[in-house]
Design an enzyme around this catalytic site. Sequence first.
Site, PDB file in Angstrom:
ATOM      1  N   MET A   1       0.536  -0.866   0.199  1.00  0.00           N
ATOM      2  CA  MET A   1      -0.051  -0.045   0.398  1.00  0.00           C
ATOM      3  C   MET A   1       0.836   1.362  -0.113  1.00  0.00           C
ATOM      4  O   MET A   1       1.709   1.284   0.558  1.00  0.00           O
ATOM      5  CB  MET A   1      -1.283   0.021   1.037  1.00  0.00           C
ATOM      6  CG  MET A   1      -1.566   0.864   0.752  1.00  0.00           C
ATOM      7  SD  MET A   1      -2.821   1.355   2.669  1.00  0.00           S
ATOM      8  CE  MET A   1      -1.354   3.344   2.991  1.00  0.00           C
TER       9      MET A   1
ATOM     10  N   CYS B   1      41.482 -11.648 -17.353  1.00  0.00           N
ATOM     11  CA  CYS B   1      41.965 -10.885 -18.041  1.00  0.00           C
ATOM     12  C   CYS B   1      39.917 -11.102 -19.279  1.00  0.00           C
ATOM     13  O   CYS B   1      39.955 -11.196 -20.439  1.00  0.00           O
ATOM     14  CB  CYS B   1      42.868 -11.970 -19.358  1.00  0.00           C
ATOM     15  SG  CYS B   1      42.992 -13.458 -19.136  1.00  0.00           S
TER      16      CYS B   1
ATOM     17  N   HIS C   1      30.460 -13.915 -29.721  1.00  0.00           N
ATOM     18  CA  HIS C   1      32.041 -12.973 -30.593  1.00  0.00           C
ATOM     19  C   HIS C   1      31.948 -11.082 -30.900  1.00  0.00           C
ATOM     20  O   HIS C   1      33.211 -10.762 -31.000  1.00  0.00           O
ATOM     21  CB  HIS C   1      32.351 -14.194 -31.458  1.00  0.00           C
ATOM     22  CG  HIS C   1      32.958 -13.890 -32.771  1.00  0.00           C
ATOM     23  ND1 HIS C   1      32.822 -12.916 -33.453  1.00  0.00           N
ATOM     24  CD2 HIS C   1      34.479 -13.873 -32.384  1.00  0.00           C
ATOM     25  CE1 HIS C   1      34.334 -12.453 -34.432  1.00  0.00           C
ATOM     26  NE2 HIS C   1      35.003 -13.660 -33.305  1.00  0.00           N
TER      27      HIS C   1
END
Lengths: 889, 889
Positions: free
Chosen positions: A107, A843, A468
Site C-alpha cells: 500500500m 583477463c 563473438h
Amino acid sequence: MTKWVYTFGTEKTEGNAKMRDLLGGKGANLAEMASLGLPVPPGFTITTEVCTYYYKHENSYPPELKSLVETALAGVEKAMGMGFGDKENPLLVSVRSGARVSMPGMMDTVLNLGLNDETVEGLAKKSNDERFAWDSYRRFVQMYGDVVLGVDHHDFEEVIATYKEDNGITEDTDVSAQGWQDIVGQFKATIELQLGKPFPNDPKEQLWGAIGAVFGSWMVPRAIKYRQINDISADWGTAVNVQSMVFGNMGADCATGVAFTRDPSTGENYFYGEYLINAQGEDVVAGIRTPQSLTKKGREMEGSDLPSMEESMPKVFGQLGDLRDKLESHFRDIQDLEFTVQQGELFMLQTRTGKRSAKAALKIAVDMVNEGRINKEEALLRVEPSSLDQLLHPTLDPKAERNVIAKGLPASPGAASGKIVFTSDEAEAKKLIGESVILCRQETSPEDIHGMHAAVGILTSRGGMTSHAAVVARGMGKCCVAGAGDLHIDVKTLTISVNGSQIKEGDVLTIDGSTGEVILGEVPTVKPEMSGDFGTLMGWADEYRRMKVRTNAETELDAKTAVDFGAQGIGLCRTEHMFFDHTRIQNVREMIFATNESERRAALEKLLPEQRKDFAELFTIMKGMPITVRLLDPPLHEFLPHEEEDIKHFSEAAGIGEDQVRVRLGDLAEMNPMLGHRGCRLGITYPEIYEMQARAIFEAALEVADKGQSVIPEIMIPLVATRKELEMMREVVISAAETVFKERGKKVDYIVGTMIELPRAALTAGKIAEAADFFSFGTNDLTQTALGMSRDDVASFLPEYAEKGIFERDPFASLDIEGVGQLIEIACERGRKTNPTIKLGICGEHGGDPSSIEFCEKVGLDYVSCSPYRVPIARLAAAQATINSKKGS
Amino acid sequence: MTKWVYTFGTEKTEGNAKMRDLLGGKGANLAEMASLGLPVPPGFTITTEVCTYYYKHENSYPPELKSLVETALAGVEKAMGMGFGDKENPLLVSVRSGARVSMPGMMDTVLNLGLNDETVEGLAKKSNDERFAWDSYRRFVQMYGDVVLGVDHHDFEEVIATYKEDNGITEDTDVSAQGWQDIVGQFKATIELQLGKPFPNDPKEQLWGAIGAVFGSWMVPRAIKYRQINDISADWGTAVNVQSMVFGNMGADCATGVAFTRDPSTGENYFYGEYLINAQGEDVVAGIRTPQSLTKKGREMEGSDLPSMEESMPKVFGQLGDLRDKLESHFRDIQDLEFTVQQGELFMLQTRTGKRSAKAALKIAVDMVNEGRINKEEALLRVEPSSLDQLLHPTLDPKAERNVIAKGLPASPGAASGKIVFTSDEAEAKKLIGESVILCRQETSPEDIHGMHAAVGILTSRGGMTSHAAVVARGMGKCCVAGAGDLHIDVKTLTISVNGSQIKEGDVLTIDGSTGEVILGEVPTVKPEMSGDFGTLMGWADEYRRMKVRTNAETELDAKTAVDFGAQGIGLCRTEHMFFDHTRIQNVREMIFATNESERRAALEKLLPEQRKDFAELFTIMKGMPITVRLLDPPLHEFLPHEEEDIKHFSEAAGIGEDQVRVRLGDLAEMNPMLGHRGCRLGITYPEIYEMQARAIFEAALEVADKGQSVIPEIMIPLVATRKELEMMREVVISAAETVFKERGKKVDYIVGTMIELPRAALTAGKIAEAADFFSFGTNDLTQTALGMSRDDVASFLPEYAEKGIFERDPFASLDIEGVGQLIEIACERGRKTNPTIKLGICGEHGGDPSSIEFCEKVGLDYVSCSPYRVPIARLAAAQATINSKKGS
C-alpha cells in the site's frame, strides 16, 4: 518501554537518517530533514517494530499505541495550528507505508485523510474554492475505498464515467463542485452496498483504518513474492508515516516545484529547477501547464517570458536559496528537492541525493573537491565507473527522432548510422568507396574480423553480451547491438525481415550500442568531449588504486588506444586473432590440412615471420610494459572455410580437392566446440604450433631489445586442466627460448603461466601453481563451465532468468561471485600457498566490470585486464575498490 | 650400522615379502620364497638404500659394502658347492635390478656372469656340452657389453651376421661351439677397440661392473621420464639382486617349466602346467618345442602322447606337488610358478599370484571359501568387478579367425555379427524380415533409438566412451564399438571406406564391444553361462555392501533386466527417452513449434496420457522400489527433424510450411548444445512442460497405488545451477501434485531433488540442499563442465592424453577424483550441513565403475546407479568398497 512512535517537524523531531531500519526509508528521511531545520510538514512515524509486533500478536497493536498516536497527532495539530476533524480549520493528513527499502506491491499512499461531510466545508471555506474541496474529498473517498476498504477501483471509475455521460461531460476538469459532491454521495453508496456498512465519517476511524491497511499490505502475495525475489526478510516490517497535508493549489500565494542544487545534466553550479504557481506537485510533472524556471538565469537561458520564482516570489525564493546551501553543506552532494508553498509558507516535501548524468557526476565531483566540500577519495566514489563509457563514445542526438524497429542487447557502446551490408567482404568493399556500413549478421565469427573493422557498427540477431560480435566490438571500441532476436537476417536474399516488414541491403540503419536500439534511417550523433575533469579524476584514481590495469589487445590500433587510455600493459594478447588476418589464413589452413608433422612444420614456417612481425610491433608500442601472450586457443575448425564459395576458393589455392576439404571439415567439426579440441589440447597434440609461436615471441623480443627497449614477455598457456599439461607446454616454451637464445647469443627475461578458466584448474590450482609463474583468470570460460552456459546460446533463456531474479545481473557481464567467485578465491588461495610469488590477474570480460573489479581487489589480484575502451572504467573502479577495502566495507 | 645386503636361499634368509621398499619387488619375493623353504637358487640383495646412498655421495658406495658383498657371495658359493671364478666348478650368477614397483626403462638383467676364458671350460666339462658353454659365454659378453659397457648391440649382431655369411650359415642354431668361440673373440676385440680397454676377465670386476650399471640405470632419461609420468619418487631407488644361475638344459636329468596351482582359465582345482626336458625357460614360452603337460590328467585331457612330468620325473614332480599345496596354503590364492630342474634338483625361480580369467576368478574365490582357505570378504576382494562384464555378454569364439579391419573404443561389451545398415529405419526394416544388422553411423542421436533397438550391435566412427551411442548401447546391454576413426562412413553412398578399401550396405561385419575390434565377415560367438558361483558371490556382495545399487532405466526391458540383475530401484529415468519414441515425436515437435503457451499446452495435453502410461508401467515393474524420474533435460532441437526428408515429412504432417520449419530449426540451433537451453532452463522458460510431466508421474503413481502397490516417486530437476531455479521448479512440481491429489481425492508420498552436475551447483550445494530432498550426482555433465571437455568431442585428443599420462584413465569412464571428486566431496559436505537428512546418490556413467564406486563409498553416498548390465559389477564393487573402507585403506 519500547518507543513505538517518533514525531518529526513538531516541537521535537525524534528520529534521523540513520534510523532507517526502525523508521523505514521515508520516515528516516523526513526526520532528517526536520532535524536539519527544514520546514517539513509535521507528522509522525509508527515504527517497523509495531509491524513486527502486529504479526507476532495475531494482528493486534501494542496496547499503548492508541494513546501514543493520539499524543503525536495532538503535536501535529499544534504545530499546524489546525484540528483533526475540526470543521472550521481541518487538519488533513497523508498516510504512507515506508519499509527499510522501497518496496513495490505494498500500500502506497492515502491522501487528504481527515475529510468528511463536515470538514469538507471547512476546507472549502479556507481555500475559498469549493470545487477544490469536493474534488479533494472525492479523491480521498476513492483512494480510501480502493486501498483501505478493498473496493474495486473500476467501480469508482464507472460512477464517474456514468456521471459524465449523463451530464454530457468528457473531461474531469469540467466536473463542477456540485458534480463532485454528487459523485462523493454515489461513491459512499457503492461502498456501503458492497461492504454492508457506511464509509467512516470519523477521521480517527479513517486514520486507524489506513494504518491497519498499511500493516496488512506487508503480507499481501505481491509483497511476499517481491521480498522472496529480492531477499528481503519478512521480519523487517514496514513503518507507517502520518504527515499533515500541505497544498500548493490554494491560491496565487501557493506554489509547488522541484529543484536540483546544481544542473544535473551538465553539473554546472547553479540552482536548477521549475515551479508552478497555484498547482499541485503532479502538475509540474504531468506537463499540463508549462513549468516556469526557478531562477532568473534559468529563465533567460531558456528564453522564456514566464517569470521565475526568483522574480515572482522573491522572499520564498530567498528561503529556498538558503536551504539549497544548507543542504549541500550538510549532504555534501547534489540534492534533488520537492517543495510546496502554501499560502506564502514554504514546505520541504523531500530531499534526496540527485541523480545526474555521467558528465555532471564528473564535474560535480571535481568541483566539490575544489570547493573543499569533499576529499579526493569521496570524489572518486561519487562517479559510477561504468558511466564513463558514455563519455568515450559518440551518442545519438537526444533531440532527434527515432524510428525504433527492434531492440537487442547494448553490446558495445556508441552509436552509428550506415548502409546495411551482410558480408564482411561487402563491408570492406563499401568502405573502400568511402561508405559507412553496418555489418548485419546472425552472428559473427572470427572470419568476420576484417568486416567488423570496415564497418562503423555491428548488428547481430543472435548471441549475448559476450558473443563473438560483442566481445570483438567492445575490443575495437565499435558500437554493437547483439542478439536482436526480432530481426530475421537472411544472407541469401540480402534482406532483414522484422515484424512483417522487410529492409534490404543498402538501406540505412542506425544502431545505439548503449541502449540496444535498432533504428531505421539515419540519426545524427553527438561527439564526445573529453573534458579536463576527466583527466583530473583519472589522475586521482591512479593515485589511489592498488591493482594495475592492463588491456586485452593484439592489434596496433587497440594497443595504442589502450595506452592512450592509461593501460599499464597487455593482459591478454590473443594470438589467434593474428591468424585470422585474411592475408595469412591460407597458410593457417594449409597447416591444418597437413597430414603429418613435417607438412605442418612447413606451413608453420611460413607463419613464423608474420607472427614475429606482429609481436615486434606490439612490444614496440607497449614500451617495456608487461605483455601476456596467449598461445593458440580456438579449435582449428574456426579457421577453416565454411561457405561454399570459400571452400572452392581455398581448395583451388591449396590444390586440395573440394571433397577432401569437406571430409576434413567433417572430421574437425565438433558438437560443442567450446569444450572441444582447443587451448593447450592443441599444444599437446601439435606441439610444433606452440613451438613456432614461442619462437616468434622470443625472436621478436630480441629484435626489439636490440633497439634498446626492454621487453618481458609473459607466455600464457590456455585451457589448462591439469598440472601435467602446463608442465609439458612450459617445457615446449622453455626449449624454444633456449634454442632462440643460443642461435642469437642473447637472452631476454620471460615468464610462463596459465589461464585459469576451467573449474578443475581452479580446484587443483595448488598443483598447477608449482609450474606457473602467473595465473590469469579467464572468467569468460570459467563462467561458461562453472555455470554450464554457453555464452553464444544464453540469449534464449538468460533474459527470462534476469526477469525472474535467478541472476541479478548477466553473469557474463558481471562476475557470479557466489559461484565463479568461489573458484577464483580457491585458486588464489591454493596457488599462493604453493607459489607465494605467483602473479595473479584477470583477463575475462569481467576485468572491465566495476563490481567484478571490486571482487578482484578483495581476493588480492595484482591486475585486471579489459578491452581498451574500458580501461578508464577499470582505473576508476580499481581506485574505488581500494578505497572501499580500506574502509573495510 | 645400516644393513646394506640381505641374503636368501643360503644358510640364512634375511628378508621377506613385506620388505618391498627396501629389497625391491623382486628381492622381497625371492626372500619370501626362500623363507617358505622353497628351493630357491641362493643369492643376495643389495638394498635400495645403497642406491639412495650412491646418489647422495657422488656415485660412491658405502665403504663397508665391498666386504658385505664378498661375505654374501661366499655364502652363495657355499650353498651351491661351487666357486665364483672356479675353473672346475664355476658359480655363475645373474644380476638384476629390482625397484619397489616394476619399472621399464631400467637395466634389466645380466645372465651367466662369472664366465671367462677359464671358467667357460669348467662349464663345458660340467655340462658335458661345449657348444652350450660357449654359447652361454658369448651371450654373456654380448649382454654385458651392451647393458653394462654401453656398446651398441648392433655391433654385436653385425659380428654374428658376418660370421654366418662367411660360413654360409643362416640360423644361430647351426653355429658350432668353435663358431661361438670365434665370435666371443671378435666381441671382445670390438669392445676393446671401442672402449680402449679389454673386456673384464675377472668375475669380481664383472660383478661390480654390473652392480654399478644397475644403479646407473636408475637415472637414465627413460627411467626419469617413466617415474615422472607414474609419480614414482626418485628417492625410492632400486635394489640389485645377485642370484646363482641354474640350468635346465644340462642334460636329460634337467628340465624347466611353468605351472598354475589351479586352471587359470576355468578355475578348476587341478595342477595345471607345462614342462620341457633339457631346456631353458624361454624354450617353453617360445614354442620351438611342444611343451608337455605336467600331470597325467592334463596329458590325457589334451590327448597327448608325450609323457607328463608326473610320469617321467615322478620324484621331482612329487616335490613340486608338495610345493603347490604349501604355496596355496601360504598365499591362499592361485599361484603362477616357474621352476627349473638341474641335474635332478628342483629349483623354484618364481611364484606369484596367478592371473586368471573372470570365470576362473569367480570359481576360485567361491571354492576357496568352501575349502576354508579364505573368508567371504577375501573372496569378494579377489574378483575384479569389471571382469564380470565378460560373463554377462556373448564373446567371440577365441579359436575363430578374425580379419580385423579397424579398431575403435570398446564402448559396450559383447560381440555380434550382422549386415551393415546405415539408418535406423533400415535397421528396423531389416529386423522385421528377420535379419541381424549392425547399425553404422558417424555418431548416433536420440532419433536413432529405434534403430539401435533393432540392431544387434552399433558401430560409430566418432564419439568416445560416453558418446550417445556408447551410453545408450550399454544401457541396452547391446554391444557397441564407438569412435572407430579409420572408418569413413558415408550415409549418402551407403559405403564405408577404410584404409583404401570399401565395404557397403549388406556386407557382414562383426564387432567386439569388449576389445573395440571391427572384423570383416561373420565370427562365431560363445554364449555366456551364468554359473551358480556367480549367484553365490553376488549374494555375499549384498551381505557386505553398505551402498544400495540402482539402475538407469526408462524402458520396460531395461527395468526388468536391471531387476533381474539385482537393482534396488531406478536412480535415473530419463523422461526424454520416452519422447523420442517415433509414435510420439510428432506431438513433441508440435509442442516445440507452438508459438504461445496455450498451443504448447494443447500439444502437451496429447503427450500426457503417453507419459502417464510409461510411468505406470515402470512403477509396476519396480514393485515399490524408489524411482528417480528426471524431468525433461535435452535441448528442444534434439527432438526436431534434421534430414531433408524428415523435415518434409514433419512439415506435411504438422501443416507447417517447410520454410517455417527451417526458420525454427535455425532459431533453436545452438553452438554448444551441452551448455545451452536445456535442463531446468526449459522448465523455467516453459513451466508447462514440467507441469505436464509431474502430472503424469502423480497420476500414474495414484493409478498403481490403487492396485495396492506402493510407489514413492523421486522427482529430479536437472541442470540446476542456483537454489532459485530449484525452488521455482519444486514449486511447479508441488503445485501439480496438489492439483492431482485434489482431483483424485488421494495422495502418494514423493520427494523432490536435483542433479548436481554443474560446478556451480556443487559449490553452492549448501544453499541448494535447503530446497532439495536429494542430490544425485550427474557425473557425466559434471566431468564435462569441470574439465571443459565435451564427451562427444574428446576422441580427437583424449587418446593422446592417455598416452602421455595426463589422465591415467578416461575421466568419462572413471571419475577424475582429484578434480570432479573434489566437487562431489564439497557438495556432500555442504549439502549435509544444511540438510542432514538429504539422500545422496550418483547416476552418471561412473556409477558403474568400480574405482569411482570406491570413491562414492568414501564420501558416503547412499546409492550408486548404473546401466542395467553394470548392476552386478556395482554390487560387487560396492561390497569391496565397504570392506576396504572398514579396513581403513
